[in-house]
Design a protein around this motif. Structure first.
Motif, PDB file in Angstrom:
ATOM      1  N   GLN A  32       0.943   4.049  -2.931  1.00  0.00           N
ATOM      2  CA  GLN A  32       0.759   5.474  -2.658  1.00  0.00           C
ATOM      3  C   GLN A  32       1.908   6.281  -3.259  1.00  0.00           C
TER       4      GLN A  32
ATOM      5  N   ALA B 144      -6.223   0.908  -6.065  1.00  0.00           N
ATOM      6  CA  ALA B 144      -6.300   1.268  -4.638  1.00  0.00           C
ATOM      7  C   ALA B 144      -7.680   0.948  -4.068  1.00  0.00           C
TER       8      ALA B 144
ATOM      9  N   VAL C   6      -7.899  -2.801  -3.494  1.00  0.00           N
ATOM     10  CA  VAL C   6      -7.134  -3.198  -2.312  1.00  0.00           C
ATOM     11  C   VAL C   6      -7.912  -2.852  -1.050  1.00  0.00           C
ATOM     12  N   HIS C   7      -8.472  -1.674  -1.006  1.00  0.00           N
ATOM     13  CA  HIS C   7      -9.240  -1.270   0.177  1.00  0.00           C
ATOM     14  C   HIS C   7     -10.476  -2.143   0.355  1.00  0.00           C
TER      15      HIS C   7
ATOM     16  N   LEU D  71       0.828  -1.207   0.000  1.00  0.00           N
ATOM     17  CA  LEU D  71       0.000   0.000   0.000  1.00  0.00           C
ATOM     18  C   LEU D  71       0.863   1.259   0.000  1.00  0.00           C
TER      19      LEU D  71
END
Length: 132
Positions: A94, A112, A115-116, A90
């Motif tokens: 970022q 993203a 993944v969240h 992560l």
């Protein structure tokens, strides 16, 4: 008082899956019968209904069943290593997003979000989920 163990057909009916699905999940290590009857029928815990639903949510997120089985069968130490790698990934995502060209920001945002979403599913795992 605890609920009675379920035969495969009862488990399938409660989880709204076929007995073939339960057979498959059992064969690859996602489910394990709690015990067998004298007639060699497999009996499952009622909590396996929730486990089947969790497996279905993870599979819907694109995680292969074999990987789900590996995760469910891992020890807490292994899970800490997985979480540490996820944290690193992560952070890398970022960093890449911050320095990436504008043209790929949309793709990175989709990644993203995915993944969240996976993390949200993982956070729903009950702390007392039996590890097979």
């Amino acid at each position: 008082m605890t609920e009675a163990l379920l035969k495969i057909g009862e488990l399938g009916a409660r989880a709204e899956v076929s007995t073939r699905t339960i057979d498959h999940y059992t064969s690859i290590g996602l489910l394990a019968p709690a015990q067998r009857t004298a007639g060699n029928y497999r009996l499952y815990n009622p909590a396996d209904v929730d486990l089947i639903h969790l497996i279905q949510r993870l599979e819907a997120q694109g995680i292969p069943l074999e990987e789900i089985a590996t995760a469910l069968n891992s020890s807490p130490r292994d899970m800490n290593e997985v979480l540490a790698r996820l944290d690193d990934d992560l952070r890398n995502l970022q960093s890449v997003t911050e320095t990436a060209p504008v043209e790929i920001h949309g793709l990175l945002n989709i990644i993203a979000t995915r993944v969240h979403s996976l993390i949200a599913v993982a956070m729903q795992l009950p702390p007392d989920l039996p590890i097979l």
